[in-house]
Design a protein around this motif. Structure first.
Motif, PDB file in Angstrom:
ATOM      1  N   ALA A  14       0.816  -1.213   0.000  1.00  0.00           N
ATOM      2  CA  ALA A  14       0.000   0.000   0.000  1.00  0.00           C
ATOM      3  C   ALA A  14       0.848   1.260   0.000  1.00  0.00           C
ATOM      4  CB  ALA A  14      -0.931  -0.001   1.212  1.00  0.00           C
ATOM      5  N   ILE A  15       1.958   1.255   0.743  1.00  0.00           N
ATOM      6  CA  ILE A  15       2.820   2.447   0.816  1.00  0.00           C
ATOM      7  C   ILE A  15       3.476   2.704  -0.539  1.00  0.00           C
ATOM      8  CG2 ILE A  15       4.872   3.437   1.887  1.00  0.00           C
ATOM      9  CD1 ILE A  15       4.138   1.953   4.440  1.00  0.00           C
ATOM     10  N   ASP A  16       4.012   1.617  -1.147  1.00  0.00           N
ATOM     11  CA  ASP A  16       4.642   1.769  -2.462  1.00  0.00           C
ATOM     12  C   ASP A  16       3.628   2.235  -3.509  1.00  0.00           C
ATOM     13  OD1 ASP A  16       7.062   1.013  -1.456  1.00  0.00           O
ATOM     14  OD2 ASP A  16       6.922  -1.080  -2.131  1.00  0.00           O
ATOM     15  N   LEU A  17       2.408   1.726  -3.405  1.00  0.00           N
ATOM     16  CA  LEU A  17       1.370   2.128  -4.351  1.00  0.00           C
ATOM     17  C   LEU A  17       1.042   3.616  -4.204  1.00  0.00           C
ATOM     18  CD1 LEU A  17      -0.702   1.353  -6.502  1.00  0.00           C
ATOM     19  CD2 LEU A  17      -2.266   0.727  -4.657  1.00  0.00           C
ATOM     20  N   GLU A  18       1.032   4.092  -2.971  1.00  0.00           N
ATOM     21  CA  GLU A  18       0.745   5.508  -2.741  1.00  0.00           C
ATOM     22  C   GLU A  18       1.850   6.386  -3.325  1.00  0.00           C
ATOM     23  OE1 GLU A  18      -0.174   8.610   0.956  1.00  0.00           O
ATOM     24  OE2 GLU A  18       0.076   6.457   1.349  1.00  0.00           O
ATOM     25  N   LEU A  19       3.105   5.973  -3.127  1.00  0.00           N
ATOM     26  CA  LEU A  19       4.227   6.730  -3.689  1.00  0.00           C
ATOM     27  C   LEU A  19       4.178   6.742  -5.211  1.00  0.00           C
ATOM     28  CD1 LEU A  19       7.120   5.470  -1.348  1.00  0.00           C
ATOM     29  CD2 LEU A  19       6.036   7.737  -1.336  1.00  0.00           C
ATOM     30  N   LEU A  20       3.828   5.600  -5.777  1.00  0.00           N
ATOM     31  CA  LEU A  20       3.756   5.510  -7.237  1.00  0.00           C
ATOM     32  C   LEU A  20       2.655   6.420  -7.777  1.00  0.00           C
ATOM     33  CD1 LEU A  20       4.110   2.211  -9.223  1.00  0.00           C
ATOM     34  CD2 LEU A  20       2.423   3.916  -9.876  1.00  0.00           C
ATOM     35  N   ASN A  21       1.497   6.406  -7.105  1.00  0.00           N
ATOM     36  CA  ASN A  21       0.394   7.269  -7.548  1.00  0.00           C
ATOM     37  C   ASN A  21       0.739   8.748  -7.411  1.00  0.00           C
ATOM     38  OD1 ASN A  21      -1.619   5.480  -8.453  1.00  0.00           O
ATOM     39  ND2 ASN A  21      -2.147   4.930  -6.343  1.00  0.00           N
ATOM     40  N   ASP A  22       1.470   9.099  -6.352  1.00  0.00           N
ATOM     41  CA  ASP A  22       1.899  10.491  -6.178  1.00  0.00           C
ATOM     42  C   ASP A  22       2.784  10.929  -7.330  1.00  0.00           C
ATOM     43  OD1 ASP A  22       0.479  10.791  -3.854  1.00  0.00           O
ATOM     44  OD2 ASP A  22       2.175  10.381  -2.518  1.00  0.00           O
ATOM     45  N   GLU A  23       3.648  10.041  -7.770  1.00  0.00           N
ATOM     46  CA  GLU A  23       4.540  10.381  -8.883  1.00  0.00           C
ATOM     47  C   GLU A  23       3.752  10.517 -10.191  1.00  0.00           C
ATOM     48  OE1 GLU A  23       7.917  11.543 -10.738  1.00  0.00           O
ATOM     49  OE2 GLU A  23       7.663  11.161  -8.578  1.00  0.00           O
ATOM     50  N   LEU A 113      10.140   7.688 -13.500  1.00  0.00           N
ATOM     51  CA  LEU A 113       9.031   6.857 -13.975  1.00  0.00           C
ATOM     52  C   LEU A 113       8.251   7.515 -15.107  1.00  0.00           C
ATOM     53  CD1 LEU A 113       7.114   4.434 -13.771  1.00  0.00           C
ATOM     54  CD2 LEU A 113       5.861   5.699 -12.014  1.00  0.00           C
ATOM     55  N   ASN A 114       7.825   8.759 -14.924  1.00  0.00           N
ATOM     56  CA  ASN A 114       6.962   9.394 -15.907  1.00  0.00           C
ATOM     57  C   ASN A 114       7.620   9.503 -17.275  1.00  0.00           C
ATOM     58  OD1 ASN A 114       4.977   9.685 -14.018  1.00  0.00           O
ATOM     59  ND2 ASN A 114       5.501  11.788 -13.486  1.00  0.00           N
ATOM     60  N   HIS A 115       8.882   9.859 -17.259  1.00  0.00           N
ATOM     61  CA  HIS A 115       9.609   9.979 -18.526  1.00  0.00           C
ATOM     62  C   HIS A 115       9.670   8.638 -19.248  1.00  0.00           C
ATOM     63  CE1 HIS A 115      12.652  11.015 -21.458  1.00  0.00           C
ATOM     64  NE2 HIS A 115      13.418  10.045 -21.002  1.00  0.00           N
ATOM     65  N   LYS A 116      10.006   7.582 -18.512  1.00  0.00           N
ATOM     66  CA  LYS A 116      10.116   6.255 -19.135  1.00  0.00           C
ATOM     67  C   LYS A 116       8.744   5.741 -19.572  1.00  0.00           C
ATOM     68  CE  LYS A 116      14.378   4.848 -16.795  1.00  0.00           C
ATOM     69  NZ  LYS A 116      15.041   3.826 -15.945  1.00  0.00           N
ATOM     70  N   LEU A 117       7.715   6.032 -18.797  1.00  0.00           N
ATOM     71  CA  LEU A 117       6.377   5.581 -19.135  1.00  0.00           C
ATOM     72  C   LEU A 117       5.895   6.232 -20.444  1.00  0.00           C
ATOM     73  CD1 LEU A 117       3.425   5.133 -16.698  1.00  0.00           C
ATOM     74  CD2 LEU A 117       3.105   6.495 -18.763  1.00  0.00           C
ATOM     75  N   LEU A 118       6.040   7.550 -20.561  1.00  0.00           N
ATOM     76  CA  LEU A 118       5.596   8.247 -21.769  1.00  0.00           C
ATOM     77  C   LEU A 118       6.383   7.798 -22.995  1.00  0.00           C
ATOM     78  CD1 LEU A 118       5.123  11.850 -20.332  1.00  0.00           C
ATOM     79  CD2 LEU A 118       3.332  10.249 -21.033  1.00  0.00           C
TER      80      LEU A 118
END
Length: 493
Positions: A14-23, A113-118
């Motif tokens: 849950a903590i990792d998921l929250e950090l990922l969503n924040d990013e 993350l965002n750069h690699k995802l896009l």
């Protein structure tokens, strides 16, 4: 990429998921997510959610990242897959990428993350489009080759520098050679000319090359088996971007059957030739329309992605990185444009509504030059005409407006469409500098207009004088050219 990016997240913490969503909130584009925590949810989500990209942890209590990647390979092999993990090592990451994983992001380094995802989504969409275009081009080439074979007409190119002629498989058949042997030196090709026609034919070709002129010539060839065929050759000059003539391109038409049928009436021969030429023009229009549309969508997507990165650079601390990425996409688009510019001289247009297409053309031209164009709507139901005739009318309008922009220095032009009995009348005039029609033999644009009009027993008249503008009047026969009476032509096609 659509209105929203669909992101499937396989994460149990849950903590990792929250950090990922924040990013992800800082990604700069619209998106929706779906989170799964076990294999069953993962499989169901792939089928129902249809994600654009998958983000997966490497380890789960009852599930693991490598298994998730294998399932992705089975169900949606083209979907980008990025590991987001705190336990995966550099060596393992490299191995996974070699095996097909799109990328990886360490959980303590989520700002990448965002750069690699896009980038992953953009590359995936570009690859999908490229594969589709390749398959469609192969299919299109086969259809065009079939049309050429049916019409006994092929295409060819001559390179001045190498003196090499490249021709299509149908030209090989016309010359009695096996398809596939399509590259020959010019002297080899000329050696096929019938001895009685050599002098006159070489005179035409030599003059065309010396003065960089389009040419048209008919002559006989003798195949290696001794069989004589009558052919007609059309050639046009090809120029490089600097305006230098670099070669010829054109068609070879086997007209042997036409010559053998000389005893038939002139009307029968003309109808037969029109059917052949009309079939080839239709095939070429269809293929150029498809190729032009697909490449335009691909280039637009690339430029849209570049614009997205430029927009991101305004609010991100990674401005150089995003601008470099945007520059890469722009260079990619420029390369694509250079590759297709030779093949697509005139952008294709699919006629859905003739009047709407003319209005769109006028709007596009107004962005290039402040020329006021008045289009008077037709007073009859133009869409009852078949699409071939509508396309011919549109091309004539397109050609003449281009002539006005290039040569007239006009500030105003008028387009009128009307119908009198069984004829469509197209009138295009301008208030430009005009010309002396007794001295002007007509450029390529007017020649093209006359050629298109002749397909429908059309008549072209020009009225102009120096300083008094220019008026083009085209009358096209619409007898047997309505959609209701087009059943025979569809069956023939």
């Amino acid at each position: 990429m659509g209105l929203k990016i669909k992101i499937l997240i396989a994460e149990h913490d849950a903590i990792d998921l929250e950090l990922l969503n924040d990013e992800l909130k800082n990604i700069g584009v619209s998106y929706i997510t779906q989170v799964v925590q076990n294999e069953s949810e993962y499989r169901n989500s792939i089928e129902s959610f249809s994600p654009d990209i998958i983000l997966a942890d490497y380890t789960f209590p009852s599930f693991d990242g490598p298994t998730a990647f294998k399932i992705r390979d089975q169900l949606v092999p083209g979907t980008p897959f990025i590991f987001v993990s705190g336990t995966i090592g550099e060596e393992k990451s490299i191995e996974l990428i070699k095996n097909g994983v799109t990328d990886y992001v360490l959980k303590d380094n989520l700002h990448t993350l965002n750069h690699k995802l896009l980038r992953a989504i953009s590359e995936s969409k570009a690859n999908q489009r490229r594969v589709l275009i390749e398959h469609q081009l192969i299919y299109s080439e086969r259809r065009l080759a079939m049309a050429q074979q049916m019409a006994h007409m092929g295409n060819w190119e001559l390179n001045f520098a190498s003196n090499e002629i490249k021709w299509s498989d149908e030209v090989s058949r016309i010359y009695g050679m096996a398809p596939g042997k399509n590259r020959h030196q010019l002297p080899v090709v000329l050696s096929f000319i019938h001895q009685a026609d050599v002098e006159a034919t070489l005179k035409v070709i030599t003059k065309a090359q010396e003065f960089l002129q389009d040419f048209s010539v008919s002559y006989r060839i003798r195949r290696k088996t001794g069989i004589v065929r009558n052919i007609h050759v059309e050639g046009r000059v090809e120029y490089d971007p600097a305006g230098n003539g670099i070669g010829f391109y054109g068609i070879v038409h086997d007209v042997t059957e036409n010559v053998l049928l000389e005893s038939r009436t002139a009307r029968d021969r003309i109808i037969m030739q029109k059917q052949v030429v009309h079939a080839i023009l239709t095939a070429l229009e269809n293929e150029r329309t498809f190729i032009g549309t697909e490449l335009n969508e691909n280039l637009s997507q690339t430029l849209a992605t570049a614009m997205m990165y430029i927009q991101l650079s305004k609010n991100e601390d990674k401005k150089p990185e995003y601008l470099d990425t945007a520059r890469g996409f722009i260079l990619e688009a420029m390369t694509g444009i250079r590759k297709i510019s030779k093949a697509l001289v005139i952008p294709g247009t699919h006629i859905i509504s003739l009047t709407d297409n003319i209005k769109n053309l006028i709007h596009d031209l107004s962005l290039i030059r402040p020329l006021a164009i008045d289009f008077e709507d037709v007073i009859f139901e133009i869409n009852t005409l078949n699409e071939k005739l509508q396309l011919t009318i549109f091309r004539i309008v397109q050609e003449q407006l281009n002539n006005i922009l290039l040569h007239s220095s006009a500030s105003k032009a008028t387009i009128r469409l009307s119908k009198v009995k069984n004829e469509v009348i197209l009138n295009i005039s301008d208030n430009g500098k005009g010309c002396d029609i007794t001295k002007e033999s007509g450029g390529v644009g007017i020649i093209n207009i006359k050629s298109r009009a002749e397909l429908y027993n059309g008549r072209v008249k020009i009225a102009s004088s120096p300083g008094a503008g220019y008026e083009l009047n085209v009358k096209l026969s619409i007898a047997n050219q309505t959609k209701k009476s087009n059943t025979l032509s569809k069956n023939i096609a």
